[in-house]
Each structure stands twice: as C-alpha cells, then as structure tokens.
Design a protein around this motif. Sequence first.
Motif, short mmCIF file in Angstrom:
data_model
loop_
_atom_site.label_atom_id
_atom_site.label_comp_id
_atom_site.label_asym_id
_atom_site.label_seq_id
_atom_site.Cartn_x
_atom_site.Cartn_y
_atom_site.Cartn_z
N LYS A 2 -5.49 3.58 -0.86
CA LYS A 2 -7.07 5.09 -0.81
C LYS A 2 -6.83 5.97 -1.00
N THR B 298 -3.92 -0.71 -3.33
CA THR B 298 -4.42 -1.10 -2.58
C THR B 298 -4.44 0.38 -1.55
N PRO C 127 -11.04 0.74 -11.51
CA PRO C 127 -12.11 0.49 -11.20
C PRO C 127 -13.35 1.13 -12.07
N THR D 180 0.63 -1.34 -0.17
CA THR D 180 -0.18 0.05 0.05
C THR D 180 0.97 1.17 0.01
N ARG E 253 -7.60 -1.97 -8.74
CA ARG E 253 -9.50 -1.91 -7.95
C ARG E 253 -9.80 -2.24 -7.21
N GLN E 254 -8.99 -2.42 -6.50
CA GLN E 254 -9.37 -2.04 -4.91
C GLN E 254 -8.67 -0.75 -3.91
#
Length: 233
Positions: free
Chosen positions: A138, A136, A182, A118, A157-158
């Motif tokens: 955010k 991943t 996404p 991440t 996608r995550q």
Amino acid sequence: MEQRANKGFYVGMIFIAVGAILMLQRLNLIPWSLTDILISWQMLLIAIGAIMLRNGSQVKGIILIGVGTFFILPEIFDVPYELRRVYWPALLVLVGVALVYRQRGGHRQLYHGVEGKTFDEFDDFVIFGGREIFITSKQLRGGRSTSVFGGIEYDFRQAGLAPEGAVIDCTCLFGGTGLKVPPDWNVRNEITTIFGAFTDKRGDSFQQGQLDPAKTVVIKGITLFGGVEIKHV
C-alpha cells in the motif's frame, strides 16, 4: 521540462551530425563506405549509449554501446572465423557484466519479488524464462525489472502508491514486461525504445477522467528488441 529539453538537444545534435556527414560525402570529402558506417542503426545505438553514459545511465549505456559495436565490427573488419565463433557468447558476457554491475551498484536494499509477497520496492531479473508477480503493497515506491530473452508480468491492481508516487525502471533486452495497474493510476512513459515498443492498452477499459494526478507512476528504462505493456485486465 528540463529532461525534455535535454532530449531535444541530443536529438538536434544527432541531426546536425548526420547532416554534416551527408554534406561532406556530397562534396566528395569522405567516401561512401565510411558514410554507410557513420550513418547506420549500429552507430545510432552507440550514440544513444554514449548519451546515456553522459546522463548517468551507465548500465543501459554500456549495453547499447556493446550491442552497437557487436554488429558494426563486421562492417569495418574482416572478422576471422575463430572470433566469430565466440561473438555471441562475448556479447552475453558483456550484458551479464553490465547487469551484475547494476545489481552491486545499488545504494538501497531491494527485495526480490516473490509471488503474493508484500513489499514497497522490488528488483527482479529474468533470463530465458517467465515470471508473474503479484504486489499488494500500500506504499509502493517502485523498483527495477530486467528481462533478457524472457518476460515478467506484474499485477499491481491490489497495490497502492506512496504519497510521492512510484518509479519503475524497466530493462527489456529481447524480452518484455507487462504491468497490470488500477484504473485511476496515472502512468507517465519515459521509456527509451529501440527496435521495441511501449504500449498502453487501457484505452478501452477506462475514461480519462478516472486518472488521479496524485497517483502517478513513472515508467523509465530501455527496450531493445523488446517491449513494455500497460493494461488494466
């Protein structure tokens, strides 16, 4: 809008230059041999590289000018056999120097992509190989991807985007970059393609109304004998 206006200006200047050269040739003011050199795909690469240097894209400009010069020199000079033997290695050295300069010229610390890690920014380089990276974060802000005679595939996608969106700079030299995103991400293409391609294959997997304008990722950079592909699955 300003960026599009600049591109239109430069494209217009290229058309003016080509037209002027053809007019001079038709008036017998310059020979055909010179016209063939001035109006060629090699000279087009050199011109685009010069424009990129003018706009601050130093690494991409150097690479394009180097490749164009590499292929146009045999059209101008009788290159000796001894020099031809080191021609391709010299081109690889030029590309390598440009990439090293790019790595050392960064003003922010970026993290090298590791599968499953991440992070909010990334900087990945692949040569003569392949790599698959799962991100991943955010608060993804973007990064840089360089593939030379190889390929990189990212799975976002995550991941989630930072409030201001993300910018991904792709350099594909005889290589490719794949991006799995996404379904609600709005992807804006600003890639310069030269003997390459930018392909968005999400058409069969999402509806236009799904796109969220607040989730925008800008894909920039250059593909030279390579490509960038966007997909969802």
